[in-house]
Write a protein that holds these residues in place. Structure first.
Motif, PDB file in Angstrom:
ATOM      1  N   LYS A  32       0.784  -1.206   0.105  1.00 11.66           N
ATOM      2  CA  LYS A  32       0.032   0.100   0.076  1.00 11.66           C
ATOM      3  C   LYS A  32       0.877   1.161  -0.200  1.00 11.66           C
ATOM      4  O   LYS A  32       0.701   1.958  -0.714  1.00 11.66           O
ATOM      5  N   LEU A  33       1.722   1.313   0.891  1.00 14.11           N
ATOM      6  CA  LEU A  33       2.844   2.412   1.267  1.00 14.11           C
ATOM      7  C   LEU A  33       3.449   2.867  -0.287  1.00 14.11           C
ATOM      8  O   LEU A  33       3.798   3.798  -0.957  1.00 14.11           O
ATOM      9  N   GLN A  34       4.044   1.457  -1.025  1.00 15.30           N
ATOM     10  CA  GLN A  34       4.833   1.528  -2.128  1.00 15.30           C
ATOM     11  C   GLN A  34       3.880   2.160  -3.324  1.00 15.30           C
ATOM     12  O   GLN A  34       4.469   2.882  -4.351  1.00 15.30           O
ATOM     13  N   ARG A  35       2.701   1.553  -3.304  1.00  9.82           N
ATOM     14  CA  ARG A  35       1.694   2.026  -4.339  1.00  9.82           C
ATOM     15  C   ARG A  35       1.451   3.543  -4.312  1.00  9.82           C
ATOM     16  O   ARG A  35       1.468   4.116  -5.377  1.00  9.82           O
ATOM     17  N   ARG A  36       1.312   4.104  -3.004  1.00  3.01           N
ATOM     18  CA  ARG A  36       1.238   5.514  -3.097  1.00  3.01           C
ATOM     19  C   ARG A  36       2.390   6.363  -3.295  1.00  3.01           C
ATOM     20  O   ARG A  36       2.016   7.406  -4.391  1.00  3.01           O
ATOM     21  N   LEU A  37       3.312   5.831  -3.156  1.00  2.00           N
ATOM     22  CA  LEU A  37       4.744   6.523  -3.611  1.00  2.00           C
ATOM     23  C   LEU A  37       5.078   6.388  -5.145  1.00  2.00           C
ATOM     24  O   LEU A  37       5.357   7.248  -5.676  1.00  2.00           O
ATOM     25  N   ARG A  38       4.577   5.229  -5.556  1.00  2.00           N
ATOM     26  CA  ARG A  38       4.638   5.100  -7.167  1.00  2.00           C
ATOM     27  C   ARG A  38       3.643   6.020  -7.882  1.00  2.00           C
ATOM     28  O   ARG A  38       3.719   6.502  -9.189  1.00  2.00           O
ATOM     29  N   ASN A  39       2.410   6.161  -7.287  1.00  2.00           N
ATOM     30  CA  ASN A  39       1.363   7.195  -7.943  1.00  2.00           C
ATOM     31  C   ASN A  39       2.012   8.606  -8.249  1.00  2.00           C
ATOM     32  O   ASN A  39       1.867   9.218  -9.163  1.00  2.00           O
ATOM     33  N   VAL A  40       2.746   8.946  -7.089  1.00  2.00           N
ATOM     34  CA  VAL A  40       3.454  10.170  -7.063  1.00  2.00           C
ATOM     35  C   VAL A  40       4.619  10.168  -8.333  1.00  2.00           C
ATOM     36  O   VAL A  40       4.695  11.241  -8.975  1.00  2.00           O
ATOM     37  N   GLU A  41       5.349   9.088  -8.083  1.00  2.00           N
ATOM     38  CA  GLU A  41       6.324   9.040  -9.288  1.00  2.00           C
ATOM     39  C   GLU A  41       5.897   9.046 -10.414  1.00  2.00           C
ATOM     40  O   GLU A  41       6.458   9.740 -11.393  1.00  2.00           O
ATOM     41  N   ASP A  42       4.816   8.525 -10.936  1.00  2.00           N
ATOM     42  CA  ASP A  42       4.180   8.357 -12.231  1.00  2.00           C
ATOM     43  C   ASP A  42       3.794   9.618 -12.690  1.00  2.00           C
ATOM     44  O   ASP A  42       3.811  10.138 -13.642  1.00  2.00           O
ATOM     45  N   LYS A  43       2.955  10.316 -11.653  1.00  2.00           N
ATOM     46  CA  LYS A  43       2.699  11.927 -11.889  1.00  2.00           C
ATOM     47  C   LYS A  43       3.871  12.831 -12.222  1.00  2.00           C
ATOM     48  O   LYS A  43       3.824  13.394 -13.458  1.00  2.00           O
ATOM     49  N   LEU A  44       4.968  12.673 -11.787  1.00  2.00           N
ATOM     50  CA  LEU A  44       6.004  13.123 -11.787  1.00  2.00           C
ATOM     51  C   LEU A  44       6.599  12.791 -13.235  1.00  2.00           C
ATOM     52  O   LEU A  44       7.196  13.575 -13.920  1.00  2.00           O
ATOM     53  N   ARG A  45       6.689  11.894 -13.517  1.00  2.00           N
ATOM     54  CA  ARG A  45       7.131  11.073 -14.764  1.00  2.00           C
ATOM     55  C   ARG A  45       6.507  11.931 -16.062  1.00  2.00           C
ATOM     56  O   ARG A  45       7.048  12.142 -16.977  1.00  2.00           O
ATOM     57  N   ASP A  46       5.171  11.798 -15.747  1.00  2.00           N
ATOM     58  CA  ASP A  46       4.257  12.340 -16.928  1.00  2.00           C
ATOM     59  C   ASP A  46       4.685  13.940 -17.048  1.00  2.00           C
ATOM     60  O   ASP A  46       4.585  14.212 -17.924  1.00  2.00           O
ATOM     61  N   ALA A  47       4.799  14.676 -15.974  1.00  2.00           N
ATOM     62  CA  ALA A  47       4.962  16.033 -15.908  1.00  2.00           C
ATOM     63  C   ALA A  47       6.338  16.078 -16.647  1.00  2.00           C
ATOM     64  O   ALA A  47       6.659  17.010 -17.627  1.00  2.00           O
TER      65      ALA A  47
END
Length: 405
Positions: free
Chosen positions: A327-342
């Motif tokens: 669960k924690l890793q998934r939350r961090l990955r969501n932020v990383e994905d948004k940053l990657r898209d930006a």
């Protein structure tokens, strides 16, 4: 197709801003352009076509590597081919479609080869386990050589576990036959020893050794290896045979008491570790709050720098309880994905030589070259071969990204 004349041969934009791509079957509307000049509009949809070409190039490169997942590659090619008929791009769609058809045929051929190899592996694995079953049944039919046969059964179990590739139904059927033979052997051996009182002295001596070994290990703090050793001692205890009921009960209490000392101490240490893991979780949740508060759209580079610090802190925070890790890793990955898209959006506005992804790929090639030099210096043939393979793969991806292939 480096200039506008090349793009206009594959598409056009009419007076209302409708964008068309030209194919062998006629024109097809792919979108609308109202944001700028016709040249800019054609260039925009041409870049989308170029992105498709790069994606096809990458799949083709992976397909030709020894470690390729050919079934996944074939699926990706099918999806690309199906989507090409409606893709919002301007370019040589007919040529790209023909290339996808060729690659798909190649991928399907490789899938067939892969399945044939798996079938051959399964056939070989079944034959190997059938041979073990036959040997087990032969051993079970004997009425002597108990020790040697018991050791052989242990070896055969290890061999069984090392054999892979058998389907579940067949494996269960063969295992039942093997297990039945082993159980028959164990039963006959027990009946034989139960008739011999002198053998009980041997059993008693063996169990005294196991008790002594367990008592010696009871104060160990080398948790993993010691637990494995105690489990092995338990297996040896079961294989040693049984004493008379009263003697067996007394010996078992001593043996079990020695194990309880170790496992109780281990449980206390692990409980303390759990408390530490919960503290680590609290630290990571604080880092997540900072990460999720980043405004990645406004300033991707600043967000990337902040994210690196958060990721470093994440690593330093240590492990968390397993039940919360995903669960924690998934939350961090969501932020990383948004940053990657930006960053990807920003990347499209940056010259190629300044592209951070390209710079990262070049750094990976440099690191792979250094790793190969270290492997050569060590003289390890296996590491050299792997390092060369890794370097070749990374160079191919870099060349594709730079447009040199």
């Amino acid at each position: 197709m480096s200039d506008l004349g090349d793009w206009t041969s594959f598409g056009r934009i009419d007076a209302e801003g409708t964008v068309y791509v030209k194919t062998s079957s006629g024109e097809r509307a792919v979108g609308s352009w109202q944001a700028g000049s016709t040249d800019e509009g054609l260039a925009h949809f041409a870049r989308k076509y170029a992105d498709l070409v790069v994606e096809v190039d990458l799949i083709a490169a992976r397909l030709n590597s020894d470690s390729a997942d050919v079934e996944q590659a074939a699926s990706q090619l099918r999806k690309l081919r199906e989507s090409l008929e409606t893709a919002a791009v301007v370019g040589d769609v007919d040529a790209l479609g023909a290339r996808l058809d060729t690659l798909s045929k190649h991928a399907e051929d490789k899938v067939g080869e892969f399945k044939a190899a798996k079938d051959a592996e399964r056939t070989e694995a079944i034959a190997a386990k059938e041979a073990l079953v036959a040997e087990a049944e032969e051993l079970a039919s004997r009425d002597s050589h108990w020790k040697a046969s018991g050791q052989r059964f242990s070896e055969m179990i290890d061999q069984w576990k090392a054999i892979h590739g058998v389907d579940r139904k067949t494996d269960q059927k063969l295992w039942r036959k093997f297990s039945t033979a082993r159980d028959t052997f164990t039963r006959h051996r027990g009946a034989y020893f139960s008739q011999l009182d002198s053998e009980r002295k041997v059993i008693a001596s063996k169990k005294e050794e196991l008790i002594a070994a367990a008592e010696e290990l009871s104060t160990s703090t080398d948790w993993g290896p010691t637990a494995d050793r105690l489990k092995a001692l338990m297996a040896e205890w079961k294989d040693a045979g049984r004493l008379a009921p009263d003697a067996e009960q007394k010996a078992w209490k001593r043996f079990r008491a020695a194990q309880d000392v170790f496992f109780n101490a281990r449980s206390e240490v692990f409980s303390a570790r759990d408390a530490e893991l919960e503290a680590n979780q609290a630290a990571k949740e604080e880092l997540l709050k900072k990460a999720e508060a980043l405004d990645v759209a406004a300033d991707p580079k600043a967000a990337q720098a902040a994210m690196r610090e958060i990721q470093a802190g994440w690593h330093d925070a240590g492990a968390v309880p397993r039940k919360n890790q995903a669960k924690l890793q998934r939350r961090l990955r969501n932020v990383e994905d948004k940053l990657r898209d930006a960053l990807d959006t920003a990347w499209r506005k940056v010259p190629v030589d300044e592209n951070p992804l390209l710079l990262q790929m070049r750094q990976q090639v440099t690191e792979a070259e250094e790793k190969l030099e270290r492997a050569k210096a060590d003289g390890n043939a296996g590491r050299i071969k792997k390092a060369e393979s890794d370097l070749t793969s990374k160079r191919q991806f870099l060349e594709l990204a730079e447009g040199t292939k």
